[in-house]
Design a protein around this motif. Structure first.
Motif, short mmCIF file in Angstrom:
data_model
loop_
_atom_site.label_atom_id
_atom_site.label_comp_id
_atom_site.label_asym_id
_atom_site.label_seq_id
_atom_site.Cartn_x
_atom_site.Cartn_y
_atom_site.Cartn_z
N ASP A 20 0.83 -1.21 0.00
CA ASP A 20 0.00 0.00 0.00
C ASP A 20 0.86 1.26 0.00
O ASP A 20 0.58 2.22 -0.73
N ILE A 21 1.90 1.26 0.82
CA ILE A 21 2.80 2.42 0.89
C ILE A 21 3.53 2.60 -0.44
O ILE A 21 3.65 3.72 -0.96
N LYS A 22 3.98 1.51 -1.02
CA LYS A 22 4.66 1.55 -2.31
C LYS A 22 3.71 2.11 -3.39
O LYS A 22 4.11 2.93 -4.21
N THR A 29 4.55 10.09 -7.02
CA THR A 29 5.56 10.37 -8.03
C THR A 29 4.90 10.74 -9.36
O THR A 29 5.30 11.72 -10.01
N SER A 30 3.89 9.98 -9.76
CA SER A 30 3.16 10.29 -11.00
C SER A 30 2.52 11.67 -10.91
O SER A 30 2.55 12.43 -11.89
N TYR A 31 1.97 11.98 -9.77
CA TYR A 31 1.32 13.28 -9.54
C TYR A 31 2.31 14.41 -9.77
O TYR A 31 2.01 15.38 -10.50
N VAL A 32 3.49 14.30 -9.17
CA VAL A 32 4.49 15.36 -9.29
C VAL A 32 5.00 15.47 -10.73
O VAL A 32 5.07 16.58 -11.28
N VAL A 33 5.32 14.35 -11.35
CA VAL A 33 5.88 14.37 -12.71
C VAL A 33 4.86 14.90 -13.71
O VAL A 33 5.16 15.81 -14.51
N VAL A 34 3.66 14.35 -13.70
CA VAL A 34 2.64 14.76 -14.68
C VAL A 34 2.25 16.21 -14.48
O VAL A 34 2.15 16.98 -15.45
N ASN A 35 2.04 16.63 -13.25
CA ASN A 35 1.63 18.01 -13.02
C ASN A 35 2.74 19.01 -13.30
O ASN A 35 2.47 20.14 -13.70
N SER A 36 3.99 18.60 -13.11
CA SER A 36 5.11 19.46 -13.52
C SER A 36 5.08 19.65 -15.03
O SER A 36 5.27 20.76 -15.53
N TRP A 59 -6.44 15.94 -8.85
CA TRP A 59 -5.61 14.78 -8.55
C TRP A 59 -5.03 14.90 -7.14
O TRP A 59 -4.87 13.91 -6.43
N GLY A 60 -4.74 16.13 -6.71
CA GLY A 60 -4.21 16.35 -5.36
C GLY A 60 -5.17 15.89 -4.28
O GLY A 60 -4.75 15.34 -3.26
N ILE A 61 -6.45 16.09 -4.50
CA ILE A 61 -7.45 15.61 -3.54
C ILE A 61 -7.40 14.09 -3.47
O ILE A 61 -7.45 13.50 -2.38
N GLY A 62 -7.27 13.45 -4.63
CA GLY A 62 -7.14 11.99 -4.65
C GLY A 62 -5.90 11.51 -3.93
O GLY A 62 -5.94 10.53 -3.17
N VAL A 63 -4.78 12.19 -4.13
CA VAL A 63 -3.53 11.82 -3.46
C VAL A 63 -3.69 12.01 -1.94
O VAL A 63 -3.21 11.18 -1.15
#
Length: 103
Positions: A20-22, A29-36, A59-63
């Protein structure tokens, strides 16, 4: 024998928690890369109109919810709740089986 089952159960829970943590860190990581990338794309294509923050927010709410679940930040539906519900359903099933035996 019972000790072995308990050890296996503890191992299974620990392994599930690590998975789950992984999964959360993969999502983050996907959030940061895609949103960048979306930010850069927005600045290059339409610098006067900012739209990148909409997917960032959604997406941030989902994260955030994902983090709450994985790290038990809000215990409403955390691991303890799941365990209590599983035990509750197992107990009801046992009661139903006992009732059916007596009928």
């Amino acid at each position: 024998m019972e000790c072995s089952n308990q050890e296996e159960e503890r191992y299974y829970r620990a392994r599930k928690k690590v998975e789950d943590i992984k999964g959360f860190y993969g999502n983050l990581t996907s959030y940061v890369v895609v949103n960048s990338g979306l930010f850069i794309l927005n600045i290059i294509t339409s610098p006067g109109h900012y739209w990148f923050y909409w997917p960032l927010l959604g997406w941030g709410i989902g994260v955030l919810f994902h983090a709450c679940k994985v790290f038990d930040l809000i215990s409403v539906f955390g691991y303890d709740w799941e365990e209590r519900k599983i035990k509750e359903f197992m107990e009801k099933e046992n009661q139903n089986q006992k009732r059916d035996q007596w009928q």
